[in-house]
Structure formats: structure tokens, C-alpha cells
Design a protein around this motif. Structure first.
Motif, mmCIF file in Angstrom:
data_model
loop_
_atom_site.group_PDB
_atom_site.id
_atom_site.type_symbol
_atom_site.label_atom_id
_atom_site.label_comp_id
_atom_site.label_asym_id
_atom_site.label_seq_id
_atom_site.Cartn_x
_atom_site.Cartn_y
_atom_site.Cartn_z
ATOM 1 N N PRO A 1 -1.818 2.361 -12.886
ATOM 2 C CA PRO A 1 -0.647 1.995 -13.698
ATOM 3 C C PRO A 1 0.666 2.557 -13.173
ATOM 4 C CG PRO A 1 -2.022 3.592 -14.862
ATOM 5 C CD PRO A 1 -2.776 3.179 -13.630
ATOM 6 N N PHE A 2 0.656 3.733 -12.584
ATOM 7 C CA PHE A 2 1.890 4.322 -12.057
ATOM 8 C C PHE A 2 2.430 3.517 -10.878
ATOM 9 C CE2 PHE A 2 -0.443 7.828 -14.006
ATOM 10 C CZ PHE A 2 0.502 8.267 -14.920
ATOM 11 N N LEU A 3 1.529 3.111 -9.989
ATOM 12 C CA LEU A 3 1.952 2.316 -8.833
ATOM 13 C C LEU A 3 2.364 0.908 -9.245
ATOM 14 C CD1 LEU A 3 -0.709 3.564 -6.286
ATOM 15 C CD2 LEU A 3 1.733 4.096 -6.298
ATOM 16 N N TYR A 4 1.675 0.349 -10.227
ATOM 17 C CA TYR A 4 2.058 -0.958 -10.746
ATOM 18 C C TYR A 4 3.479 -0.915 -11.319
ATOM 19 C CZ TYR A 4 2.587 -4.657 -14.160
ATOM 20 O OH TYR A 4 3.092 -5.695 -14.901
ATOM 21 N N ILE A 5 3.772 0.084 -12.137
ATOM 22 C CA ILE A 5 5.107 0.222 -12.729
ATOM 23 C C ILE A 5 6.153 0.442 -11.643
ATOM 24 C CG2 ILE A 5 6.544 1.722 -14.179
ATOM 25 C CD1 ILE A 5 3.990 2.069 -15.954
ATOM 26 N N PHE A 6 5.823 1.264 -10.651
ATOM 27 C CA PHE A 6 6.742 1.509 -9.545
ATOM 28 C C PHE A 6 7.061 0.203 -8.815
ATOM 29 C CE2 PHE A 6 7.644 2.426 -5.102
ATOM 30 C CZ PHE A 6 8.702 3.324 -5.230
ATOM 31 N N SER A 7 6.020 -0.583 -8.526
ATOM 32 C CA SER A 7 6.210 -1.857 -7.809
ATOM 33 C C SER A 7 7.047 -2.828 -8.620
ATOM 34 C CB SER A 7 4.859 -2.495 -7.488
ATOM 35 O OG SER A 7 4.116 -1.672 -6.619
ATOM 36 N N GLN A 8 6.767 -2.916 -9.913
ATOM 37 C CA GLN A 8 7.557 -3.800 -10.776
ATOM 38 C C GLN A 8 9.020 -3.357 -10.781
ATOM 39 O OE1 GLN A 8 6.744 -6.642 -11.500
ATOM 40 N NE2 GLN A 8 5.422 -6.829 -13.272
ATOM 41 N N GLY A 9 9.239 -2.060 -10.844
ATOM 42 C CA GLY A 9 10.611 -1.542 -10.799
ATOM 43 C C GLY A 9 11.295 -1.897 -9.489
ATOM 44 N N LEU B 1 -4.661 -6.867 -2.066
ATOM 45 C CA LEU B 1 -5.605 -6.285 -3.016
ATOM 46 C C LEU B 1 -5.493 -4.769 -2.950
ATOM 47 C CD1 LEU B 1 -8.735 -8.534 -2.391
ATOM 48 C CD2 LEU B 1 -7.073 -8.679 -4.261
ATOM 49 N N GLY B 2 -5.002 -4.172 -4.017
ATOM 50 C CA GLY B 2 -4.710 -2.744 -4.023
ATOM 51 C C GLY B 2 -3.342 -2.540 -3.413
ATOM 52 N N SER B 3 -2.329 -3.130 -4.041
ATOM 53 C CA SER B 3 -0.993 -3.206 -3.434
ATOM 54 C C SER B 3 -0.201 -1.907 -3.451
ATOM 55 C CB SER B 3 -0.179 -4.316 -4.107
ATOM 56 O OG SER B 3 -0.064 -4.095 -5.493
ATOM 57 N N GLY B 4 -0.717 -0.866 -4.093
ATOM 58 C CA GLY B 4 -0.054 0.441 -4.042
ATOM 59 C C GLY B 4 1.392 0.391 -4.460
ATOM 60 N N ASP B 5 2.282 0.838 -3.582
ATOM 61 C CA ASP B 5 3.709 0.890 -3.909
ATOM 62 C C ASP B 5 4.426 -0.435 -3.643
ATOM 63 O OD1 ASP B 5 3.916 0.827 -1.150
ATOM 64 O OD2 ASP B 5 4.606 2.886 -0.974
ATOM 65 N N GLY B 6 3.708 -1.447 -3.203
ATOM 66 C CA GLY B 6 4.259 -2.787 -3.047
ATOM 67 C C GLY B 6 4.910 -3.098 -1.715
ATOM 68 N N ARG B 7 4.957 -2.144 -0.802
ATOM 69 C CA ARG B 7 5.702 -2.374 0.443
ATOM 70 C C ARG B 7 5.166 -3.560 1.252
ATOM 71 N NH1 ARG B 7 5.404 3.233 3.414
ATOM 72 N NH2 ARG B 7 5.459 3.934 1.272
ATOM 73 N N LEU B 8 3.858 -3.777 1.246
ATOM 74 C CA LEU B 8 3.300 -4.906 1.989
ATOM 75 C C LEU B 8 3.646 -6.237 1.300
ATOM 76 C CD1 LEU B 8 1.655 -5.209 4.573
ATOM 77 C CD2 LEU B 8 -0.400 -5.222 3.187
ATOM 78 N N VAL B 9 3.645 -6.242 -0.022
ATOM 79 C CA VAL B 9 4.004 -7.447 -0.776
ATOM 80 C C VAL B 9 5.447 -7.848 -0.469
ATOM 81 C CG1 VAL B 9 4.335 -8.394 -3.100
ATOM 82 C CG2 VAL B 9 2.309 -7.008 -2.590
ATOM 83 N N PHE B 10 6.348 -6.865 -0.463
ATOM 84 C CA PHE B 10 7.754 -7.169 -0.165
ATOM 85 C C PHE B 10 7.933 -7.638 1.281
ATOM 86 C CE2 PHE B 10 8.299 -4.152 -3.771
ATOM 87 C CZ PHE B 10 8.825 -5.077 -4.661
ATOM 88 N N ALA B 11 7.184 -7.047 2.199
ATOM 89 C CA ALA B 11 7.263 -7.486 3.600
ATOM 90 C C ALA B 11 6.759 -8.923 3.734
ATOM 91 C CB ALA B 11 6.467 -6.545 4.498
ATOM 92 N N ALA B 12 5.674 -9.247 3.037
ATOM 93 C CA ALA B 12 5.109 -10.600 3.107
ATOM 94 C C ALA B 12 6.038 -11.631 2.470
ATOM 95 C CB ALA B 12 3.743 -10.631 2.431
ATOM 96 N N ALA B 13 6.833 -11.214 1.507
ATOM 97 C CA ALA B 13 7.756 -12.139 0.833
ATOM 98 C C ALA B 13 8.797 -12.703 1.794
ATOM 99 C CB ALA B 13 8.433 -11.441 -0.334
#
Length: 192
Positions: free
Chosen positions: A101-109, A76-88
């Protein structure tokens, strides 16, 4: 180098390394500024990346605590996505909710740059953490500020299935007791 100490290419422009550094600095500052409105409304936290030591501590504690098959992880509040990628690396599906929106776009990229390995195991949503559906989640991670933790704890109690885990980075959930000793500022709770 030019006379004033700025690294320039022969064509007179800035070197690619300096240009990249300046661009990254600009994007990071825009992302931080864009994360302030939810903070000012008392509904979120500013963009603060989870540092490697805390991330490693979180996953060490989760390895010790998770007693069943690891299916769905939500940040919740994934920021730049680093925790999501680690959990994957551990969970079947790792999801990030981010209102900036900037962090969401960055994470999607990042999801696409990292390749097909992450396409099926990660998802990012441009969505406020308060509207995220947590009904079928095994583990929720949060790096919230003290002022939102009580309300967030109430949301988690209402929505998470029994046995789900909540891992909080730095800030504890008021009135909750961690399932084991907090490590490196991370706290793990089990929903009853």
C-alpha cells in the motif's frame, strides 16, 4: 551546524534538506518492510527498484523485439512506479500492479505530480500480481525472485495472448528460452 554536527535551522529544528532526507529514509524502510509478507508466503518479491542501467537495457531490447504497435505495458510488482512511467513514453497505456500500500500510494502521488501527460497513459492498481488480468497485454515486466518465477511463468502462459512479450529483470523464467541474448540481466520472452 550545531556542535554535534547535525544541520539545524536558526529556529532550532532540522534543516528542510535533513528533514526531507530522514523522511524519505523512513518511508523507504516502511515500504521495504511492508513488502516482506508476500515474500515470506512465497507469493511475491521485496521492493527492489529497477536501476537505470537495467531499465535502459529492458527498453533497448524491447525496441529490437517488439514487431507490432506498442499498446499495453504491465509491470507486475510496480514498486515506486519508475518502470511504468518510463514505459508511458512508448506505450499507449502503462499499468502497474502493486500489493504494497505504501508503494501504491507513492506511485499514485507521482502520477499526479508528473502532470496531465501521465494521467491518460498510466494506471496503478493496489492489487496482488496473481490476480492481475493479463488478457489484453502486449508486454509484461517482472522483477520477481527465483522461487516465484515457475508459478508466475505458468500464470503468464495461461493468460497472455499469443505474441505478447515478457521481460524479466535479473531472474529468468525456468524452462523458457529468451528470444535474443539477455542484456544487462534482462531476459525477453515471446508467448506462443
Amino acid at each position: 551546524m550545531s556542535d554535534n554536527g547535525v544541520d539545524k535551522t536558526e529556529s532550532g529544528g532540522l534543516s528542510p534538506a535533513v528533514s526531507y532526507g530522514l523522511g524519505a529514509f523512513f518511508v523507504l524502510n516502511i515500504a521495504m518492510l511492508a513488502s516482506l509478507p508476500p515474500v515470506l508466503r512465497g507469493r511475491g518479491a521485496p521492493y527492489l527498484p529497477t536501476f537505470r542501467t537495467h531499465r535502459e537495457a529492458m527498453f533497448r531490447q524491447l525496441q529490437q523485439t517488439v514487431g507490432r504497435k506498442k499498446e499495453v505495458f504491465v509491470d507486475l510488482g510496480s514498486g515506486d512506479g519508475r518502470l511504468v512511467f518510463a514505459a508511458a513514453q512508448t506505450f499507449r497505456l502503462s499499468i502497474g500492479y502493486e500489493s504494497n500500500p505504501f508503494l501504491y500510494i507513492f506511485s499514485q502521488g507521482q502520477r499526479f505530480v508528473r502532470g496531465p501527460k501521465y494521467w491518460a497513459s498510466t494506471r496503478f492498481y493496489w492489487q496482488d500480481l496473481w490476480t492481475a488480468d493479463l488478457g489484453e497485454v502486449d508486454v509484461v515486466a517482472v522483477y520477481g525472485l527465483g522461487p516465484i518465477m515457475k508459478d508466475l511463468g505458468q500464470k503468464l502462459e495461461r493468460e497472455l495472448p499469443s505474441g505478447s512479450l515478457v521481460v524479466s529483470n535479473v531472474f529468468s523464467v525456468p524452462g523458457w528460452t529468451p528470444v535474443n541474448t539477455s542484456l544487462e540481466g534482462t531476459h525477453i520472452y515471446r508467448m506462443r
